[in-house]
Design an enzyme around this catalytic site. Structure first.
Site, PDB file in Angstrom:
ATOM      1  N   ARG A 260       0.426  -1.424   7.585  1.00  0.00           N
ATOM      2  CA  ARG A 260       1.012  -0.236   6.964  1.00  0.00           C
ATOM      3  C   ARG A 260       1.982   0.499   7.898  1.00  0.00           C
ATOM      4  NH1 ARG A 260      -2.739   3.429   3.317  1.00  0.00           N
ATOM      5  NH2 ARG A 260      -0.619   3.846   2.548  1.00  0.00           N
TER       6      ARG A 260
ATOM      7  N   ASP B  31       0.807  -1.221   0.000  1.00  0.00           N
ATOM      8  CA  ASP B  31       0.000   0.000   0.000  1.00  0.00           C
ATOM      9  C   ASP B  31       0.838   1.268   0.000  1.00  0.00           C
ATOM     10  OD1 ASP B  31      -2.418  -1.269  -0.111  1.00  0.00           O
ATOM     11  OD2 ASP B  31      -2.801  -1.186   2.043  1.00  0.00           O
TER      12      ASP B  31
ATOM     13  N   HIS C 184     -11.407   7.232   4.241  1.00  0.00           N
ATOM     14  CA  HIS C 184     -10.535   8.402   4.319  1.00  0.00           C
ATOM     15  C   HIS C 184     -11.277   9.600   3.746  1.00  0.00           C
ATOM     16  CE1 HIS C 184      -6.368   6.200   4.328  1.00  0.00           C
ATOM     17  NE2 HIS C 184      -6.661   6.638   5.540  1.00  0.00           N
TER      18      HIS C 184
ATOM     19  N   CYS D  58      -4.975   9.321  -3.706  1.00  0.00           N
ATOM     20  CA  CYS D  58      -4.247   8.432  -2.796  1.00  0.00           C
ATOM     21  C   CYS D  58      -2.788   8.274  -3.214  1.00  0.00           C
ATOM     22  CB  CYS D  58      -4.905   7.061  -2.754  1.00  0.00           C
ATOM     23  SG  CYS D  58      -6.505   7.014  -1.922  1.00  0.00           S
TER      24      CYS D  58
ATOM     25  N   ARG E  38     -10.143   6.003  10.355  1.00  0.00           N
ATOM     26  CA  ARG E  38      -8.688   5.891  10.441  1.00  0.00           C
ATOM     27  C   ARG E  38      -8.099   6.917  11.405  1.00  0.00           C
ATOM     28  NH1 ARG E  38      -6.417   2.953   6.162  1.00  0.00           N
ATOM     29  NH2 ARG E  38      -7.869   1.293   5.618  1.00  0.00           N
TER      30      ARG E  38
END
Length: 272
Positions: free
Chosen positions: A93, A68, A168, A262, A139
């Protein structure tokens, strides 16, 4: 309406190790095949497009085992040369954060801060004029918003996300220019919808169809808006407002829950 494009400075990460072998958002299905070569080809087109538009793009080295990391926007938030590096919610992550810390320090950034509370960079922090629009709900920890206000020296507006598909802020809202945004109302709590309507009464509103193809995960330089090509309705509304929408195909990356924004971390200001 006349629009002005302004050159931007971005950080990106090539999806060399792209795959979906875990699931930390509703878009990720490890059983669904992914094509790393296709992901790289789509990313390369986006990378080249930004340069063709006159923007400066730097790269951070992709690390094995961190598929990611292509979603560079999550790595930090940079305002006036100050970098607030992310603290990721999911352990899959977590090791991306030290890589971003090292990148900023090696590039001469002296004001580099590692977040105390969970925050996922520009995934949940979008600079709109002099304010930071800050997402929470899935998140980024709400407590991180006060930390961000202190470190970056900008007022922070808290926005609560309520639909797990739009986990997000940058999946449900995009900044088009200093005081103009587009967003998907259904992704937000009633209180946050009222906040957005009060701050941006003329905002471009996305339909269910636009949101579902990640049309709001877009990057604008004030005139040109790069967004997923499938968001045709949203592109038409942007065109009617005087923007120049540019559609791209990043459908392979969408399998991991990411798209244009992103992949794109904006570096604002010289290293402080």
């Amino acid at each position: 309406m006349s629009r002005t494009a302004r050159p931007r400075h971005y950080l990106m990460c090539r999806p060399t190790h792209f795959t979906v072998d875990y699931s930390i958002n509703p878009w990720m299905e490890p059983a669904k095949p992914t094509d790393a070569d296709r992901a790289v080809a789509q990313w390369e087109q986006l990378y080249a497009l930004f340069q063709q538009l006159g923007h400066t793009v730097e790269l951070i080295e992709p690390l094995p085992g961190l598929p990611d990391m292509v979603f560079a926007a999550n790595g930090a938030t940079v305002v006036d040369g100050t970098a607030l590096v992310a603290r990721f919610r999911h352990e899959e992550r977590a090791e991306e954060a030290p890589a971003y810390l090292e990148w900023f320090r090696s590039r001469g950034y002296r004001a580099v801060h590692r977040a105390e509370f969970t925050n996922e960079g520009e995934g949940d922090y979008l600079l709109a004029g002099d304010r930071v629009l800050a997402g929470t709900g899935f998140r980024t920890d709400r407590r991180a918003h006060a930390e961000t206000e202190r470190v970056l020296g900008r007022p922070v507006v808290t926005l609560e996300l309520v639909d797990p598909r739009y986990y997000h802020l940058d999946t449900a809202l995009a900044v088009l220019d200093h005081d103009e945004i587009m967003y998907y109302p259904a992704a937000f709590s009633p209180e946050s919808r009222r906040t957005l309507a009060g701050l941006y009464p003329g905002a471009v509103l996305a339909t269910d169809e636009d949101a579902a193809v990640f049309g709001l995960n877009a990057v604008s330089d004030g005139r040109r808006v790069v967004l997923p090509e499938a968001a045709a309705g949203l592109a038409a509304r942007l065109r009617a407002r005087g923007f120049e929408p540019i559609g791209v195909d990043v459908t392979e990356l969408l399998k991991a829950g990411g798209s244009v924004k992103c992949c794109t971390l904006e570096l604002r200001g010289a290293p402080a």
